[in-house]
Design an enzyme around this catalytic site. Structure first.
Site, mmCIF file in Angstrom:
data_model
loop_
_atom_site.group_PDB
_atom_site.id
_atom_site.type_symbol
_atom_site.label_atom_id
_atom_site.label_comp_id
_atom_site.label_asym_id
_atom_site.label_seq_id
_atom_site.Cartn_x
_atom_site.Cartn_y
_atom_site.Cartn_z
ATOM 1 N N CYS A 53 0.826 -1.204 0.000
ATOM 2 C CA CYS A 53 0.000 0.000 0.000
ATOM 3 C C CYS A 53 0.858 1.251 0.000
ATOM 4 O O CYS A 53 2.065 1.202 0.238
ATOM 5 C CB CYS A 53 -0.898 0.045 1.251
ATOM 6 S SG CYS A 53 -1.985 -1.381 1.469
ATOM 7 N N ASP A 71 21.476 41.368 -9.696
ATOM 8 C CA ASP A 71 20.856 41.164 -8.387
ATOM 9 C C ASP A 71 20.423 39.719 -8.210
ATOM 10 O O ASP A 71 19.527 39.420 -7.433
ATOM 11 C CB ASP A 71 19.641 42.083 -8.221
ATOM 12 C CG ASP A 71 20.005 43.552 -8.366
ATOM 13 O OD1 ASP A 71 20.983 43.954 -7.720
ATOM 14 O OD2 ASP A 71 19.345 44.256 -9.134
#
Length: 476
Positions: free
Chosen positions: A32, A443
């Site tokens: 599962c 920047d």
């Protein structure tokens, strides 16, 4: 995570780990996903596996309740740049089905034996077993969503024979292909897609998903003839053409809001969801590859919890993460196309489609053409930056497939004429789906004063850039 921590995730049905690992119950013979809603088994009866293929290889069959084969892929493979991560991405793209283990090994630059050993040691399954698990999932999808004859589905899923197909379906799902088809939601009366109408799919994702910014980006970048976005925000449809190994496809993906569902009822419960899609294929053998490329485009295998947790530690990013939990960093459905588009821009891409794009025999809506292949562009416009890029893609000097080495690809890109750092970084983010790219500029990111990309944001700097870009757009 150690096994005790994994068991706690299972006990609390914590869907954050769906796809990251699987658990099997020795007394039932079933495996599962961690968020399975069934009664939690006793710890002594539980075994853990890193992949569904490893669970299947140990003789466990998939749970019919939680469908562990349908979970999002582990985000680990998007991040990792080593041979195992690259191999998993290539297997997901269908390379083993098309080229065999030898082809996979050649693409990775290793021997087949080395690839087998590394995958088995880390994942509990080799390339053939991983591909077999993927074929089984593709077969289930085709059985339950189309009316294709079972024999056609066997070969479309990548199996070498109908017998191999039947044996695999029985081993993985404990039923026959006919039984699996009848078990589809709605049973015998379920509405399934025809080749003309397309295959209906639910593309699962883990955690919150900011669909709006993804569709905004796709709408802004859409190249007429190849893509279109229709509808109003919150209810948009993205359509595009896809060139695939055996043919082509037209896909439609719906923007959905409110598709989250409770993945469990314990303390670890979290929302998950999906995007609805419909895929019209000229050759059903391309289903697995098409789905994986859509997942890369929409960044559906990301782990938003890990991303948000890391970025929220930064004071500047924290409010942005809180405002947009689950923000994604979109990739590309066609890496070569993404590279060309990054170089020439939207207007240039539209011109290339008009001149060199291949028209579909039976177009549907806005998408009418396939984006031109690198070899076509290299022959038609051999000069300049575009010609150099197209030639490198066509002859294999530059590789941008899911298994490409990202650093080697960047070096090859920088060696081409006209490739500035911003274009290279964009290609790395989109074509190579790299989650950890610091965009260059004075920047860090042009127009964002004070932006930099500290190491504390690793390995999610691409997501940080998305947050800052959206912040800038919201202020303008």
């Amino acid at each position: 995570m150690d096994e005790d921590t994994r068991y706690e995730a299972v006990r609390s049905r914590d869907g954050r780990f769906d796809g990251a690992f699987f658990f099997a119950v020795e007394t039932t013979g079933i495996y599962c996903r961690p968020s399975c809603p069934a009664v939690t088994p006793k710890r002594r009866n539980v075994r853990f596996f890193p992949t569904s293929a490893a669970a299947q290889g140990s003789g466990f069959r998939a749970c019919r309740r939680c469908r562990p084969d349908a979970v999002p892929g582990s985000a680990e493979w998007n991040v990792r740049a080593d041979v195992v991560g690259r191999a998993v991405r290539l297997i997901g793209d269908g390379v083993v089905d098309r080229e065999g283990v030898g082809g996979l090994a050649d693409r990775l630059g290793y021997s087949a034996r080395q690839v087998q050993r590394q995958l088995t040691a880390e994942l509990g399954a080799g390339p053939v077993a991983l591909a077999r698990a993927q074929r089984a999932h593709t077969a289930r999808t085709l059985l339950q969503t189309t009316e294709l004859p079972i024999t056609e589905i066997a070969f479309a899923s990548g199996f070498a024979s109908v017998r191999q197909f039947n044996d695999t379906v029985r081993a993985v799902y404990a039923t026959t292909p006919s039984g699996l088809r009848e078990a589809a939601p709605g049973g015998r009366g379920a509405r399934r897609g025809s080749p003309a109408a397309g295959i209906p799919l639910r593309l699962a994702h883990r955690g919150p998903y900011q669909a709006g910014p993804v569709f905004d980006l796709l709408e802004r970048e859409a190249v007429p003839g190849v893509e279109e976005v229709t509808g109003t925000p919150g209810r948009r449809t993205y359509r595009r053409t896809l060139r695939l190994p055996y043919g082509h496809a037209v896909v439609a993906v719906e923007e959905r809001t409110g598709t989250t569902r409770a993945a469990g009822t314990g303390l670890g419960a979290h929302p998950g969801g999906w995007l609805d899609a419909r895929l019209r294929l000229t050759d059903p053998r391309d289903l697995t590859t098409a789905v994986q490329r859509l997942r890369r485009l929409f960044d559906l295998d990301a782990d938003p919890y890990a991303v948000d947790e890391r970025l929220a530690e930064d004071p500047r990013l924290a409010p942005l993460v809180a405002a947009r939990p689950g923000l994604r960093s979109p990739g590309a459905a066609d890496p070569a196309e993404a590279a060309v588009r990054a170089l020439v821009g939207s207007a240039g891409a539209e011109r290339l489609v008009r001149r060199y794009g291949k028209a579909l025999d039976a177009p549907s809506g806005g998408p009418t053409h396939l984006f031109p292949e690198p070899a076509v562009l290299a022959g038609a416009e051999p000069d300049g930056s575009l010609g150099a890029l197209a030639a490198a893609l066509a002859d294999g000097t530059l590789r941008l497939d899911p298994g490409a080495d990202r650093d080697e690809a960047e070096a090859a890109l920088r060696a081409l004429p006209g490739m500035d750092p911003a274009t290279v970084a964009t290609i790395r983010v989109r074509a190579l789906a790299d989650p950890d790219v610091a965009l260059p500029g004075p920047d860090g990111l042009p127009g964002l004063n004070g932006f930099d990309a500290p190491d504390e944001w690793r390995p999610w700097r691409s997501y940080a850039a998305r947050h800052l870009l959206l912040e800038r757009e919201s202020r303008n």
